[in-house]
Design an enzyme around this catalytic site. Structure first.
Site, short mmCIF file in Angstrom:
data_model
loop_
_atom_site.label_atom_id
_atom_site.label_comp_id
_atom_site.label_asym_id
_atom_site.label_seq_id
_atom_site.Cartn_x
_atom_site.Cartn_y
_atom_site.Cartn_z
N HIS A 171 0.84 -1.20 0.00
CA HIS A 171 0.00 0.00 0.00
C HIS A 171 0.87 1.25 0.00
O HIS A 171 2.00 1.23 0.50
CB HIS A 171 -0.87 0.05 1.27
CG HIS A 171 -2.00 -0.92 1.29
ND1 HIS A 171 -2.26 -1.73 2.36
CD2 HIS A 171 -2.96 -1.20 0.37
CE1 HIS A 171 -3.33 -2.47 2.11
NE2 HIS A 171 -3.77 -2.17 0.92
N CYS A 258 -2.96 0.70 9.71
CA CYS A 258 -4.03 -0.20 9.25
C CYS A 258 -5.04 -0.55 10.33
O CYS A 258 -6.15 -0.96 10.02
CB CYS A 258 -3.46 -1.52 8.75
SG CYS A 258 -1.80 -1.47 8.16
C1 CIR Z 1 -3.71 -7.52 3.56
O1 CIR Z 1 -2.86 -8.03 2.82
O2 CIR Z 1 -4.72 -6.98 3.13
C2 CIR Z 1 -3.47 -7.59 5.05
N1 CIR Z 1 -2.84 -8.80 5.39
C3 CIR Z 1 -2.64 -6.41 5.51
C4 CIR Z 1 -3.35 -5.11 5.32
C5 CIR Z 1 -2.57 -3.95 5.79
N2 CIR Z 1 -3.32 -2.76 5.69
C6 CIR Z 1 -2.82 -1.55 5.50
O3 CIR Z 1 -1.62 -1.41 5.30
N3 CIR Z 1 -3.65 -0.53 5.45
#
Ligand code: CIR
Length: 272
Positions: A171, A258
């Protein structure tokens, strides 16, 4: 005595978090370094929530959703601007239902809810400053989603700027965070793309790239523990740094930003 720079603050009255599910062991990850331990994850998460609350904000922890292993990363299915929630469309198939699952809580807590009608956008690709909303094109966020998001954001009084999330990064905010309305913390790699022109950029120290996913939430900057040289840089620039453990979240490519949906409500509203 060291002269500290005057850093403008970022204030939030509220945050929504979601307790990690036991199924977080099935969370998505680019490289498998072992499953997170749900008990240790819950401990890290509780410390995170306590730290947000210690700033004076009202923090609601929503119940875990076992059917969505990545739902602890509540930043991805929604964005709140001016107290109005926008349900997003997470780009990973296993996460697509998270926005609908969150929607009733957004209705309860926010001044209104607008649904992104098409495309794919993950909240982790969105970096908001006072005036603009940067949205990173990535494997999870596509042009159709950004095009659909643009008029919604503009109606709420912000400018939307498309930026590129480098291909090897999950991201845009995996490698950047807003420290104050004119300052960004970013990895040298992301800063080198020039996307932060017009902002003051503080770069993470070499080997400490994971520190870039920080959270400025009221007075403190929450920084992932174990990045001493970046912590020192921020402290020397006048920020109050509070370190938090993120070992479990990191095993499934998550970080500090997140795990909360941060927003402000006008006096007397919100937090139902
Ligand atoms: C994913 O791959 O969607 C989750 N394991 C990690 C999401 C992390 N979210 C973020 O950086 N906003």
């Amino acid at each position: 005595m060291t002269a500290l720079m005057e850093n403008r603050s970022i204030s939030f009255t509220h945050a929504l978090c979601r307790a990690p599910a036991g199924s977080v062991t099935d969370g998505l990850r680019a490289v498998d370094q072992g499953d997170p331990d749900p008990v240790a994850f819950a401990r890290e998460h509780a410390a995170y929530v306590a730290a947000l609350r210690a700033t004076g904000a009202s923090v609601t922890v929503l119940p875990a959703l076992e059917e969505f292993p990545d739902s602890v990363f509540i930043e991805d299915p929604a964005l709140v601007l001016n107290g109005v929630a926008i349900t997003l469309r997470p780009g990973a198939p296993s996460r697509a239902g998270e926005a609908a699952a969150l929607r009733p809580d957004l209705v309860r807590h926010c001044a209104g809810v607008i649904d992104l009608p098409e495309g794919a956008v993950d909240g982790g690709d969105i970096l908001c400053s006072d005036s603009e909303v940067m949205v990173g094109l990535s494997a999870r966020t596509d042009r159709a989603g950004i095009a659909a998001l643009r008029p919604i954001v503009e109606d709420l009084g912000y400018r939307l700027r498309l930026v590129e999330t480098p291909p090897e990064i999950l991201h845009f905010k995996t490698e950047s965070s807003l420290l104050d309305p004119e300052t960004v913390l970013a990895t040298p790699r992301l800063a080198a793309t020039g996307c932060f022109a017009g902002y003051r950029v503080i770069e993470t120290a070499e080997g400490e790239e994971a520190a870039a996913n920080a959270v400025r939430f009221n007075a403190p900057v929450f920084l992932s523990a174990g990045h001493p040289r970046t912590a020192e840089r921020l402290a020397q620039t006048g920020y109050e740094v509070v370190e938090l453990e993120t070992m479990q979240a990191a095993l499934v490519d998550g970080g500090l930003s997140c795990m909360s949906l941060r927003y402000s409500m006008p006096d007397g509203q919100g937090g139902a």
